[in-house]
Write a protein that holds these residues in place. Structure first.
Motif, PDB file in Angstrom:
ATOM      1  N   ALA A  25       0.800  -1.225   0.000  1.00 41.02           N
ATOM      2  CA  ALA A  25       0.000   0.000   0.000  1.00 41.02           C
ATOM      3  C   ALA A  25       0.832   1.274   0.000  1.00 41.02           C
ATOM      4  CB  ALA A  25      -0.929   0.000   1.211  1.00 41.02           C
ATOM      5  N   LEU A  26       2.154   1.173   0.229  1.00 38.26           N
ATOM      6  CA  LEU A  26       2.983   2.367   0.385  1.00 38.26           C
ATOM      7  C   LEU A  26       4.153   2.345  -0.586  1.00 38.26           C
ATOM      8  CD1 LEU A  26       3.177   2.414   4.301  1.00 38.26           C
ATOM      9  CD2 LEU A  26       1.673   3.800   2.850  1.00 38.26           C
ATOM     10  N   PRO A  27       4.587   3.537  -1.064  1.00 42.04           N
ATOM     11  CA  PRO A  27       5.818   3.600  -1.874  1.00 42.04           C
ATOM     12  C   PRO A  27       7.033   3.251  -1.018  1.00 42.04           C
ATOM     13  CG  PRO A  27       4.989   5.811  -1.399  1.00 42.04           C
ATOM     14  CD  PRO A  27       3.942   4.852  -0.931  1.00 42.04           C
ATOM     15  N   VAL A  28       8.151   2.945  -1.671  1.00 40.78           N
ATOM     16  CA  VAL A  28       9.321   2.407  -0.986  1.00 40.78           C
ATOM     17  C   VAL A  28       9.775   3.287   0.172  1.00 40.78           C
ATOM     18  CG1 VAL A  28      11.736   1.746  -1.252  1.00 40.78           C
ATOM     19  CG2 VAL A  28      10.103   1.224  -3.053  1.00 40.78           C
ATOM     20  N   GLN A  29       9.968   4.603  -0.073  1.00 40.10           N
ATOM     21  CA  GLN A  29      10.501   5.496   0.967  1.00 40.10           C
ATOM     22  C   GLN A  29       9.558   5.568   2.167  1.00 40.10           C
ATOM     23  OE1 GLN A  29      10.236   6.275  -2.266  1.00 40.10           O
ATOM     24  NE2 GLN A  29      12.408   6.342  -2.880  1.00 40.10           N
ATOM     25  N   LEU A  30       8.266   5.647   1.890  1.00 40.88           N
ATOM     26  CA  LEU A  30       7.304   5.741   2.983  1.00 40.88           C
ATOM     27  C   LEU A  30       7.198   4.413   3.737  1.00 40.88           C
ATOM     28  CD1 LEU A  30       5.349   7.560   4.414  1.00 40.88           C
ATOM     29  CD2 LEU A  30       3.581   6.938   2.764  1.00 40.88           C
ATOM     30  N   LEU A  31       7.275   3.298   3.011  1.00 41.32           N
ATOM     31  CA  LEU A  31       7.247   1.988   3.652  1.00 41.32           C
ATOM     32  C   LEU A  31       8.419   1.823   4.602  1.00 41.32           C
ATOM     33  CD1 LEU A  31       6.136  -0.916   3.913  1.00 41.32           C
ATOM     34  CD2 LEU A  31       7.507  -1.525   1.920  1.00 41.32           C
ATOM     35  N   GLU A  32       9.597   2.243   4.171  1.00 39.53           N
ATOM     36  CA  GLU A  32      10.802   2.126   4.997  1.00 39.53           C
ATOM     37  C   GLU A  32      10.683   2.943   6.273  1.00 39.53           C
ATOM     38  OE1 GLU A  32      15.456   1.734   3.800  1.00 39.53           O
ATOM     39  OE2 GLU A  32      14.404   3.509   3.081  1.00 39.53           O
ATOM     40  N   SER A  33      10.200   4.183   6.148  1.00 42.46           N
ATOM     41  CA  SER A  33      10.087   5.043   7.333  1.00 42.46           C
ATOM     42  C   SER A  33       8.973   4.564   8.264  1.00 42.46           C
ATOM     43  CB  SER A  33       9.843   6.495   6.914  1.00 42.46           C
ATOM     44  OG  SER A  33       8.658   6.615   6.148  1.00 42.46           O
ATOM     45  N   GLU A  34       7.881   4.017   7.702  1.00 44.05           N
ATOM     46  CA  GLU A  34       6.808   3.479   8.540  1.00 44.05           C
ATOM     47  C   GLU A  34       7.278   2.263   9.318  1.00 44.05           C
ATOM     48  OE1 GLU A  34       3.304   4.121   9.204  1.00 44.05           O
ATOM     49  OE2 GLU A  34       4.140   6.083   8.705  1.00 44.05           O
ATOM     50  N   LEU A  35       8.111   1.451   8.691  1.00 47.52           N
ATOM     51  CA  LEU A  35       8.554   0.214   9.305  1.00 47.52           C
ATOM     52  C   LEU A  35       9.654   0.440  10.337  1.00 47.52           C
ATOM     53  CD1 LEU A  35       8.072  -2.835   9.200  1.00 47.52           C
ATOM     54  CD2 LEU A  35       9.754  -2.980   7.359  1.00 47.52           C
ATOM     55  N   PHE A  36      10.653   1.246   9.977  1.00 46.04           N
ATOM     56  CA  PHE A  36      11.828   1.415  10.841  1.00 46.04           C
ATOM     57  C   PHE A  36      11.835   2.735  11.610  1.00 46.04           C
ATOM     58  CE2 PHE A  36      13.093  -1.423   7.369  1.00 46.04           C
ATOM     59  CZ  PHE A  36      13.508  -2.518   8.096  1.00 46.04           C
ATOM     60  N   GLY A  37      10.950   3.655  11.253  1.00 48.07           N
ATOM     61  CA  GLY A  37      10.945   4.950  11.910  1.00 48.07           C
ATOM     62  C   GLY A  37      11.966   5.895  11.302  1.00 48.07           C
ATOM     63  N   TYR A  38      11.991   7.152  11.764  1.00 43.90           N
ATOM     64  CA  TYR A  38      12.950   8.121  11.228  1.00 43.90           C
ATOM     65  C   TYR A  38      13.275   9.171  12.283  1.00 43.90           C
ATOM     66  CZ  TYR A  38       8.547  10.666  10.409  1.00 43.90           C
ATOM     67  OH  TYR A  38       7.326  11.261  10.562  1.00 43.90           O
ATOM     68  N   GLU A  39      14.401   9.842  12.061  1.00 51.48           N
ATOM     69  CA  GLU A  39      14.845  10.921  12.943  1.00 51.48           C
ATOM     70  C   GLU A  39      14.434  12.271  12.363  1.00 51.48           C
ATOM     71  OE1 GLU A  39      16.044  10.613  15.840  1.00 51.48           O
ATOM     72  OE2 GLU A  39      16.634   8.497  15.910  1.00 51.48           O
ATOM     73  N   ARG A  40      14.443  13.242  13.206  1.00 47.10           N
ATOM     74  CA  ARG A  40      14.132  14.606  12.762  1.00 47.10           C
ATOM     75  C   ARG A  40      15.143  15.035  11.700  1.00 47.10           C
ATOM     76  NH1 ARG A  40      14.151  20.022  16.617  1.00 47.10           N
ATOM     77  NH2 ARG A  40      13.582  21.525  14.944  1.00 47.10           N
ATOM     78  N   GLY A  41      14.648  15.584  10.599  1.00 51.91           N
ATOM     79  CA  GLY A  41      15.521  16.066   9.530  1.00 51.91           C
ATOM     80  C   GLY A  41      15.992  14.981   8.581  1.00 51.91           C
ATOM     81  N   ALA A  42      15.489  13.749   8.736  1.00 47.93           N
ATOM     82  CA  ALA A  42      15.933  12.654   7.867  1.00 47.93           C
ATOM     83  C   ALA A  42      15.544  12.908   6.416  1.00 47.93           C
ATOM     84  CB  ALA A  42      15.342  11.330   8.352  1.00 47.93           C
ATOM     85  N   PHE A  43      14.438  13.607   6.213  1.00 41.44           N
ATOM     86  CA  PHE A  43      13.987  13.964   4.866  1.00 41.44           C
ATOM     87  C   PHE A  43      13.084  15.181   4.989  1.00 41.44           C
ATOM     88  CE2 PHE A  43      11.487  10.440   6.598  1.00 41.44           C
ATOM     89  CZ  PHE A  43      10.218  11.006   6.660  1.00 41.44           C
ATOM     90  N   THR A  44      12.776  15.789   3.864  1.00 38.57           N
ATOM     91  CA  THR A  44      11.923  16.976   3.862  1.00 38.57           C
ATOM     92  C   THR A  44      10.574  16.657   4.491  1.00 38.57           C
ATOM     93  OG1 THR A  44      12.970  17.724   1.822  1.00 38.57           O
ATOM     94  CG2 THR A  44      10.862  18.735   2.404  1.00 38.57           C
ATOM     95  N   GLY A  45      10.187  17.440   5.485  1.00 40.77           N
ATOM     96  CA  GLY A  45       8.922  17.232   6.181  1.00 40.77           C
ATOM     97  C   GLY A  45       9.056  16.447   7.467  1.00 40.77           C
ATOM     98  N   ALA A  46      10.263  15.901   7.735  1.00 41.45           N
ATOM     99  CA  ALA A  46      10.487  15.155   8.983  1.00 41.45           C
ATOM    100  C   ALA A  46      10.829  16.152  10.084  1.00 41.45           C
ATOM    101  CB  ALA A  46      11.594  14.124   8.797  1.00 41.45           C
ATOM    102  N   ASN A  47       9.822  16.834  10.609  1.00 45.08           N
ATOM    103  CA  ASN A  47      10.044  17.891  11.591  1.00 45.08           C
ATOM    104  C   ASN A  47      10.244  17.360  13.003  1.00 45.08           C
ATOM    105  OD1 ASN A  47       9.702  19.909   9.586  1.00 45.08           O
ATOM    106  ND2 ASN A  47       7.464  19.694   9.763  1.00 45.08           N
ATOM    107  N   SER A  48       9.975  16.106  13.205  1.00 46.49           N
ATOM    108  CA  SER A  48      10.212  15.491  14.508  1.00 46.49           C
ATOM    109  C   SER A  48      10.476  14.008  14.304  1.00 46.49           C
ATOM    110  CB  SER A  48       9.012  15.694  15.440  1.00 46.49           C
ATOM    111  OG  SER A  48       7.859  15.090  14.905  1.00 46.49           O
ATOM    112  N   ALA A  49      11.137  13.405  15.278  1.00 44.12           N
ATOM    113  CA  ALA A  49      11.429  11.965  15.183  1.00 44.12           C
ATOM    114  C   ALA A  49      10.155  11.157  15.374  1.00 44.12           C
ATOM    115  CB  ALA A  49      12.461  11.576  16.232  1.00 44.12           C
ATOM    116  N   LYS A  50      10.130  10.002  14.727  1.00 40.42           N
ATOM    117  CA  LYS A  50       8.963   9.130  14.847  1.00 40.42           C
ATOM    118  C   LYS A  50       9.416   7.675  14.890  1.00 40.42           C
ATOM    119  CE  LYS A  50       4.790   7.553  12.473  1.00 40.42           C
ATOM    120  NZ  LYS A  50       3.987   7.616  11.235  1.00 40.42           N
ATOM    121  N   PRO A  51       8.972   6.901  15.901  1.00 46.71           N
ATOM    122  CA  PRO A  51       9.328   5.476  15.939  1.00 46.71           C
ATOM    123  C   PRO A  51       8.566   4.712  14.862  1.00 46.71           C
ATOM    124  CG  PRO A  51       7.811   5.996  17.712  1.00 46.71           C
ATOM    125  CD  PRO A  51       8.167   7.307  17.072  1.00 46.71           C
ATOM    126  N   GLY A  52       9.197   3.685  14.310  1.00 45.49           N
ATOM    127  CA  GLY A  52       8.528   2.849  13.320  1.00 45.49           C
ATOM    128  C   GLY A  52       7.691   1.766  13.984  1.00 45.49           C
TER     129      GLY A  52
END
Length: 491
Positions: A204-231
């Motif tokens: 259901a998700l494109p590759v980049q979004l699937l990766e961030s949903e699964l593993f989470g991301y840090e603040r500033g990891a990509f445009t729009g990542a204004n805060s860290a989020k656990p996967g």
């Protein structure tokens, strides 16, 4: 004592049964008294009883057979066997078949009352436990897995067998068979039930979004990542992660998932900090993974990591004996209204002839449509048709329907018998009407055709067939073998 305790007494000693019924009525029971097994089955189908008092020897059947059929009709029914011909062997058999107790005549009435009260207490405790279990299941989002076919019994057995394991599970099955339901059951019946269950659709998700949903991301990891989020891997720590449509996952994400499965460690997108969690991974797909591996679309090493335990869910067309149970569940729990809905025998027969490319999900939609379109309490075949099930002929006495190239010709169930039989044409694989002038009119032939029709109607379920035919289960087995129907219905 409550005035709403419904008791069925089945005894061929008319005077004894009536006197006992009058006595128990004075004690607050709502009593129905019958004297034959066939009358008892009619009562059980029309009314809800809390308790049953069954004689072992009846004019038209065996009390133990009646016990078996009664428990099949209502598993929560508590039955007490009461007979003047008791033996140790019959008592053991009755208790094995689900009887609460086995008493012999003459029986002290006070002892009988006490036994009935204890049986009622057991029923209420069972219902309370079932209510708590259902509440927990709803809280966890898990629904019941419905099926009495041998293939579904194996699925349920496997779920219970591996639910507490740490091993990864790969669930295989066509679309609509209930793969997520099985995944949730694996979680609910495990020690992780109080921990999170997280589900992600890999397709259901494109590759980049699937990766961030699964593993989470840090603040500033990509445009729009204004805060860290656990996967979801982090969120599911201590619980279960369900990866649906794993066969559609991109190869780059597959590589990261493989590393996590091997070590329990992962990196958030945009982070160099190694994190470690303990998660049980359950994956599912409707694809043929072996072909994807050969063609380079799926990693072989990931497949072996996921496929430690394999659960394959059969398509609905291979377990049609489960259709009546599924229909009953949908009508009672999902698509009910103030008017109680039920299918006519015509509708059941039509449903048995369909192949369900959409499996259980499609059956659920069919029943929902029928419940919505039926103005009264009966759902007729015309209420369940859509573009894949077209009505091709209709007149005042007979209807014909087309199901994936097969034709079903039936009589209205409500009309009186008017000179035709329903049978299967083996050459064309069709169910069709046969005029009496064309048919063998011997009693044996008519009985054989009728048993064959009813067995097909209930999907080969012998317990339900025996109920509809009004005969004992042992009698049905004997007649199936006698008429040579055992090859089709595996007696």
């Amino acid at each position: 004592m409550s005035k709403n305790i419904n008791l069925l007494i089945v005894d061929d000693e008319v005077t004894y049964a009536e006197l006992l019924g009058e006595h128990l009525s004075r004690k607050g029971f709502q009593v129905k008294v019958v004297h034959k097994a066939s009358e008892a089955m009619t009562m059980l189908q029309k009314h809800n009883f809390d308790l049953a008092l069954l004689d072992q020897r009846l004019p038209d059947g065996d009390g133990l057979e009646l016990l078996h059929l009664a428990k099949a009709t209502d598993p929560n029914l508590e039955a007490v066997m009461l007979t003047g011909y008791g033996t140790m062997e019959s008592a053991i058999e009755a208790l094995k078949d689900g009887a609460y107790d086995y008493l012999t005549k003459p029986c002290n009435v006070a002892k009988l009352e006490f036994t009935l009260y204890k049986a009622l207490e057991k029923r209420r405790l069972t219902e309370q436990a079932a209510g708590l279990s259902e509440a927990l299941r709803r809280q966890s989002g898990a629904g019941p897995i419905i099926g009495q076919s041998e293939c579904m019994k194996k699925v349920i057995e496997m779920i219970h067998l591996v639910s507490n394991s740490e091993a990864s599970v790969l669930i295989l099955g066509e679309s609509g068979t209930g793969k997520e339901l099985v995944a949730r059951a694996l979680h609910f019946w495990s020690d992780r039930r109080d921990r999170p269950f997280q589900a992600l659709n890999s397709a259901a998700l494109p590759v980049q979004l699937l990766e961030s949903e699964l593993f989470g991301y840090e603040r500033g990891a990509f445009t729009g990542a204004n805060s860290a989020k656990p996967g979801l891997i982090e969120v599911a720590d201590g619980g279960t992660l369900f990866l649906d449509e794993i066969g559609d996952m991109d190869l780059s994400v597959q590589a990261r998932l493989l590393r996590f499965l091997e070590s329990g460690e992962f990196l958030r997108v945009g982070s160099t900090r190694v994190r470690k969690v303990k998660v049980r991974v359950v994956a599912a797909t409707n694809r043929k993974i072996e072909e994807d591996i050969r063609e380079g679309r799926f990693r072989e090493d990931l497949y072996y990591r996921l496929n430690v335990v394999n659960i394959e869910i059969p398509p609905l067309r291979e377990r049609k004996e489960d259709i009546p149970l599924l229909v009953s569940y949908f009508l009672k729990n999902k698509y009910g209204s103030r008017i109680k809905k039920e299918l006519t025998e015509e509708s059941y027969l039509a449903l048995q002839e369909y192949d369900y490319p959409g499996n259980v999900r499609e059956l659920a939609n069919i029943i929902e449509r029928g419940a919505l379109l039926a103005r009264g309490s009966l759902i007729e075949p015309q209420h369940i048709f859509c573009s894949s099930m077209k009505e091709i002929k209709k007149d005042d006495s007979r209807r014909q329907y087309s199901f994936s190239g097969e034709t079903v010709s039936t009589l209205k169930v409500s009309e009186p018998f008017s000179g035709s039989l329903i049978s299967k044409n083996e050459g064309t694989n069709r169910i069709e009407s046969i005029s009496l002038s064309e048919a063998d009119l011997s009693l044996e032939s008519v009985e054989k055709r009728h048993i064959h029709m009813v067995m097909r109607l209930v999907g080969g379920n012998k317990t339900q067939a025996a109920k509809k035919l009004g005969i004992g289960l042992r009698t049905l087995y004997r007649k199936i073998e006698e008429y040579g129907l055992d090859k089709e219905f595996d007696a």
